[in-house]
Design a protein around this motif. Structure first.
Motif, PDB file in Angstrom:
ATOM      1  N   PHE A   1      46.408  56.138  24.246  1.00 34.26           N
ATOM      2  CA  PHE A   1      44.971  56.293  24.040  1.00 34.26           C
ATOM      3  C   PHE A   1      44.256  56.300  25.389  1.00 34.26           C
ATOM      4  CE2 PHE A   1      40.693  54.681  23.323  1.00 34.26           C
ATOM      5  CZ  PHE A   1      40.267  55.472  22.265  1.00 34.26           C
ATOM      6  N   PRO A   2      43.325  57.236  25.612  1.00 38.15           N
ATOM      7  CA  PRO A   2      42.614  57.268  26.898  1.00 38.15           C
ATOM      8  C   PRO A   2      41.863  55.963  27.143  1.00 38.15           C
ATOM      9  CG  PRO A   2      42.206  59.277  25.643  1.00 38.15           C
ATOM     10  CD  PRO A   2      42.910  58.332  24.722  1.00 38.15           C
ATOM     11  N   PRO A   3      42.057  55.322  28.290  1.00 40.73           N
ATOM     12  CA  PRO A   3      41.384  54.045  28.550  1.00 40.73           C
ATOM     13  C   PRO A   3      39.882  54.222  28.738  1.00 40.73           C
ATOM     14  CG  PRO A   3      42.554  54.773  30.500  1.00 40.73           C
ATOM     15  CD  PRO A   3      42.925  55.727  29.403  1.00 40.73           C
ATOM     16  N   LEU A   4      39.156  53.132  28.479  1.00 47.66           N
ATOM     17  CA  LEU A   4      37.717  53.088  28.684  1.00 47.66           C
ATOM     18  C   LEU A   4      37.429  52.455  30.037  1.00 47.66           C
ATOM     19  CD1 LEU A   4      36.575  51.682  25.213  1.00 47.66           C
ATOM     20  CD2 LEU A   4      36.653  54.087  25.911  1.00 47.66           C
ATOM     21  N   ASP A   5      36.493  53.029  30.790  1.00 49.60           N
ATOM     22  CA  ASP A   5      36.012  52.401  32.026  1.00 49.60           C
ATOM     23  C   ASP A   5      34.839  51.510  31.650  1.00 49.60           C
ATOM     24  OD1 ASP A   5      37.801  53.556  33.873  1.00 49.60           O
ATOM     25  OD2 ASP A   5      36.715  55.446  33.766  1.00 49.60           O
ATOM     26  N   LEU A   6      35.159  50.261  31.409  1.00 46.98           N
ATOM     27  CA  LEU A   6      34.209  49.304  30.846  1.00 46.98           C
ATOM     28  C   LEU A   6      33.452  48.579  31.957  1.00 46.98           C
ATOM     29  CD1 LEU A   6      33.638  48.420  27.888  1.00 46.98           C
ATOM     30  CD2 LEU A   6      35.203  46.507  28.272  1.00 46.98           C
ATOM     31  N   VAL A   7      32.126  48.493  31.778  1.00 44.01           N
ATOM     32  CA  VAL A   7      31.276  47.746  32.700  1.00 44.01           C
ATOM     33  C   VAL A   7      30.515  46.713  31.877  1.00 44.01           C
ATOM     34  CG1 VAL A   7      29.456  47.823  34.434  1.00 44.01           C
ATOM     35  CG2 VAL A   7      31.020  49.776  34.184  1.00 44.01           C
ATOM     36  N   LEU A   8      30.745  45.431  32.181  1.00 44.54           N
ATOM     37  CA  LEU A   8      30.101  44.327  31.465  1.00 44.54           C
ATOM     38  C   LEU A   8      29.142  43.629  32.407  1.00 44.54           C
ATOM     39  CD1 LEU A   8      33.335  42.856  29.820  1.00 44.54           C
ATOM     40  CD2 LEU A   8      31.748  44.535  28.842  1.00 44.54           C
ATOM     41  N   LYS A   9      27.894  43.530  32.004  1.00 45.72           N
ATOM     42  CA  LYS A   9      26.865  42.936  32.853  1.00 45.72           C
ATOM     43  C   LYS A   9      26.177  41.813  32.093  1.00 45.72           C
ATOM     44  CE  LYS A   9      22.782  44.246  35.603  1.00 45.72           C
ATOM     45  NZ  LYS A   9      21.896  45.381  35.966  1.00 45.72           N
ATOM     46  N   ASP A  10      26.220  40.575  32.652  1.00 43.45           N
ATOM     47  CA  ASP A  10      25.607  39.448  31.950  1.00 43.45           C
ATOM     48  C   ASP A  10      24.130  39.345  32.294  1.00 43.45           C
ATOM     49  OD1 ASP A  10      25.325  38.168  34.408  1.00 43.45           O
ATOM     50  OD2 ASP A  10      27.008  36.811  34.093  1.00 43.45           O
ATOM     51  N   ASP A  11      23.441  38.353  31.696  1.00 46.22           N
ATOM     52  CA  ASP A  11      21.994  38.259  31.872  1.00 46.22           C
ATOM     53  C   ASP A  11      21.593  37.768  33.262  1.00 46.22           C
ATOM     54  OD1 ASP A  11      23.112  35.840  31.335  1.00 46.22           O
ATOM     55  OD2 ASP A  11      21.546  35.131  29.994  1.00 46.22           O
ATOM     56  N   ASP A  12      22.573  37.363  34.093  1.00 42.22           N
ATOM     57  CA  ASP A  12      22.293  37.006  35.486  1.00 42.22           C
ATOM     58  C   ASP A  12      22.545  38.164  36.440  1.00 42.22           C
ATOM     59  OD1 ASP A  12      21.530  34.372  34.949  1.00 42.22           O
ATOM     60  OD2 ASP A  12      23.625  33.709  34.884  1.00 42.22           O
ATOM     61  N   GLY A  13      22.910  39.323  35.880  1.00 44.95           N
ATOM     62  CA  GLY A  13      23.129  40.504  36.701  1.00 44.95           C
ATOM     63  C   GLY A  13      24.536  40.650  37.240  1.00 44.95           C
ATOM     64  N   ARG A  14      25.437  39.736  36.922  1.00 40.54           N
ATOM     65  CA  ARG A  14      26.816  39.832  37.394  1.00 40.54           C
ATOM     66  C   ARG A  14      27.583  40.867  36.582  1.00 40.54           C
ATOM     67  NH1 ARG A  14      27.856  33.440  37.074  1.00 40.54           N
ATOM     68  NH2 ARG A  14      26.888  33.944  35.075  1.00 40.54           N
ATOM     69  N   GLU A  15      28.403  41.658  37.252  1.00 43.59           N
ATOM     70  CA  GLU A  15      29.154  42.732  36.598  1.00 43.59           C
ATOM     71  C   GLU A  15      30.659  42.481  36.663  1.00 43.59           C
ATOM     72  OE1 GLU A  15      26.355  46.739  36.981  1.00 43.59           O
ATOM     73  OE2 GLU A  15      28.264  46.619  38.055  1.00 43.59           O
ATOM     74  N   VAL A  16      31.326  42.848  35.586  1.00 44.28           N
ATOM     75  CA  VAL A  16      32.786  42.876  35.548  1.00 44.28           C
ATOM     76  C   VAL A  16      33.184  44.285  35.132  1.00 44.28           C
ATOM     77  CG1 VAL A  16      34.854  42.015  34.402  1.00 44.28           C
ATOM     78  CG2 VAL A  16      33.003  40.434  34.978  1.00 44.28           C
TER      79      VAL A  16
ATOM     80  N   LEU B   1      25.344  39.918  26.976  1.00 46.49           N
ATOM     81  CA  LEU B   1      26.091  40.884  27.761  1.00 46.49           C
ATOM     82  C   LEU B   1      25.595  42.296  27.453  1.00 46.49           C
ATOM     83  CD1 LEU B   1      28.583  40.316  29.645  1.00 46.49           C
ATOM     84  CD2 LEU B   1      30.015  41.105  27.765  1.00 46.49           C
ATOM     85  N   GLU B   2      25.480  43.100  28.506  1.00 47.23           N
ATOM     86  CA  GLU B   2      25.258  44.535  28.322  1.00 47.23           C
ATOM     87  C   GLU B   2      26.600  45.229  28.475  1.00 47.23           C
ATOM     88  OE1 GLU B   2      22.011  47.465  30.085  1.00 47.23           O
ATOM     89  OE2 GLU B   2      23.732  47.307  31.436  1.00 47.23           O
ATOM     90  N   VAL B   3      26.941  46.085  27.522  1.00 49.47           N
ATOM     91  CA  VAL B   3      28.216  46.797  27.528  1.00 49.47           C
ATOM     92  C   VAL B   3      27.964  48.263  27.836  1.00 49.47           C
ATOM     93  CG1 VAL B   3      30.242  47.431  26.178  1.00 49.47           C
ATOM     94  CG2 VAL B   3      29.176  45.182  25.848  1.00 49.47           C
ATOM     95  N   ARG B   4      28.553  48.720  28.955  1.00 43.09           N
ATOM     96  CA  ARG B   4      28.474  50.129  29.325  1.00 43.09           C
ATOM     97  C   ARG B   4      29.878  50.704  29.441  1.00 43.09           C
ATOM     98  NH1 ARG B   4      26.276  50.766  34.564  1.00 43.09           N
ATOM     99  NH2 ARG B   4      26.167  48.525  34.953  1.00 43.09           N
ATOM    100  N   VAL B   5      30.007  52.006  29.172  1.00 43.75           N
ATOM    101  CA  VAL B   5      31.279  52.702  29.327  1.00 43.75           C
ATOM    102  C   VAL B   5      30.999  53.955  30.135  1.00 43.75           C
ATOM    103  CG1 VAL B   5      33.258  53.757  28.189  1.00 43.75           C
ATOM    104  CG2 VAL B   5      32.098  51.821  27.117  1.00 43.75           C
ATOM    105  N   ARG B   6      31.598  54.039  31.306  1.00 44.13           N
ATOM    106  CA  ARG B   6      31.331  55.189  32.196  1.00 44.13           C
ATOM    107  C   ARG B   6      31.758  56.487  31.531  1.00 44.13           C
ATOM    108  NH1 ARG B   6      34.136  54.185  37.724  1.00 44.13           N
ATOM    109  NH2 ARG B   6      33.079  56.169  38.147  1.00 44.13           N
ATOM    110  N   ARG B   7      30.894  57.495  31.664  1.00 43.55           N
ATOM    111  CA  ARG B   7      31.122  58.849  31.162  1.00 43.55           C
ATOM    112  C   ARG B   7      31.202  58.919  29.637  1.00 43.55           C
ATOM    113  NH1 ARG B   7      34.373  58.241  35.550  1.00 43.55           N
ATOM    114  NH2 ARG B   7      36.180  57.791  34.252  1.00 43.55           N
ATOM    115  N   LYS B   8      30.628  57.922  28.950  1.00 40.39           N
ATOM    116  CA  LYS B   8      30.584  57.941  27.490  1.00 40.39           C
ATOM    117  C   LYS B   8      29.164  57.646  27.036  1.00 40.39           C
ATOM    118  CE  LYS B   8      35.104  58.222  26.562  1.00 40.39           C
ATOM    119  NZ  LYS B   8      35.742  59.276  25.736  1.00 40.39           N
TER     120      LYS B   8
END
Length: 293
Positions: A144-159, A230-237
């Motif tokens: 399955f094609p992997p997701l480029d996941l970006v997780l950003k909490d309410d303090d602005g920190r990203e994983v 948490l804000e959940v983003r997926v690059r190019r999706k």
């Protein structure tokens, strides 16, 4: 069964589209409690209707996995569950808020929701469904094609993680032996994110076995985060398949997920364990409270 136990029950058998209005009618009526008989999707609908109200929700486990029923300590035999509903204590539990919609158990991103989206839903024995889930996952997960996941909490920190599957669980899971996980708490005031970074079918299989043996915390390819929003983003999706308490839908990204502390009153046999544990504490025991960070 309710009559034998001395409880007066108004039992309604309704179709899917009628569930929510029937729940609203029951919530606003004279009943002491509202009981939903069904699976996790039905429980999520009931939780949304009763959230913020004092009237408690009872769960009669009539679904396949019955994760919510297991979480609150319900017996999976419906007759014994009915007995519990007339005797168990009430308490307030946390809910997951996904862009304004409320859920009881877990949110899943990645290959599994996409896999299920194209297949007819199975309703039957939970062991059969667990086996089907496991075999289908092992066959398709590594391709399955992997997701480029970006997780950003309410303090602005990203994983940022490249992943094929990620879970957001209400509160946290205990590291116990078994197929079905057990929540550590019902009202801890946070949720836990589990992100797989496994790149091979063998790695995912080892991770699944570690989960089964209750040793998943030793998995070095699993990122675990605790947060309240948490804000959940997926690059190019712009949209991705998401499973929320067993129901599959395509959500626009980014979306936000946050905890709603003690938003729902439930009838929960599990709370008897808490009472018993409290009664068995040493007289001068010290306690620490708070979520892990």
């Amino acid at each position: 069964m309710f009559a034998e136990l001395g409880a007066e029950a108004d039992v309604r058998l309704v179709r899917g589209a009628e569930i929510e209005p029937t729940l609203v009618e029951a919530r606003d009526g004279d009943a002491d409690a509202v009981i939903i008989g069904g699976g996790d999707g039905s429980v999520a609908t009931a939780a949304s209707v009763l959230a913020g109200h004092e009237k408690p929700l009872g769960i009669l486990p009539l679904g396949t996995f019955n994760l919510a029923a297991r979480d609150v300590g319900m017996n999976l035999d419906w007759e014994e569950a009915a007995r519990q509903l007339t005797q168990a204590p009430e308490g307030a539990v946390d809910l997951l808020d996904v862009d304004g919609s409320l859920f009881f158990c877990v949110v899943v991103l990645g290959f599994y929701p996409a896999l299920v989206l194209g297949k007819p839903e199975y309703h039957g024995n939970w062991l059969v469904k667990a086996w089907r889930t496991a075999t289908a996952s092992i066959k398709s997960a590594a391709t399955f094609p992997p997701l480029d996941l970006v997780l950003k909490d309410d303090d602005g920190r990203e994983v940022r993680r490249r992943t094929r599957i990620a879970l957001m669980a209400n509160n946290d899971y205990e590291d116990l032996f078994g197929i079905i996980p057990r929540r550590r708490s019902l009202d801890a005031g946070y949720f836990t994110v589990y992100v797989s970074t496994h790149r091979s079918r063998w790695g995912l299989l080892k991770s699944s076995l570690a989960w089964l043996m209750g040793r998943w915390k030793e998995d070095k390819e699993l990122t675990v985060l605790h947060t309240t929003e948490l804000e959940v983003r997926v690059r190019r999706k712009s949209r991705i398949p998401v499973m929320r308490d067993g129901e599959i839908d395509k959500l626009r990204v980014p979306f936000r997920i946050r905890i709603r502390p003690k938003a729902l009153h439930v009838i929960a046999p599990r709370l008897e364990e808490v009472v018993d544990a409290g009664n068995n504490q040493p007289e001068h025991a010290d306690h620490e409270a708070g979520a892990p960070v």
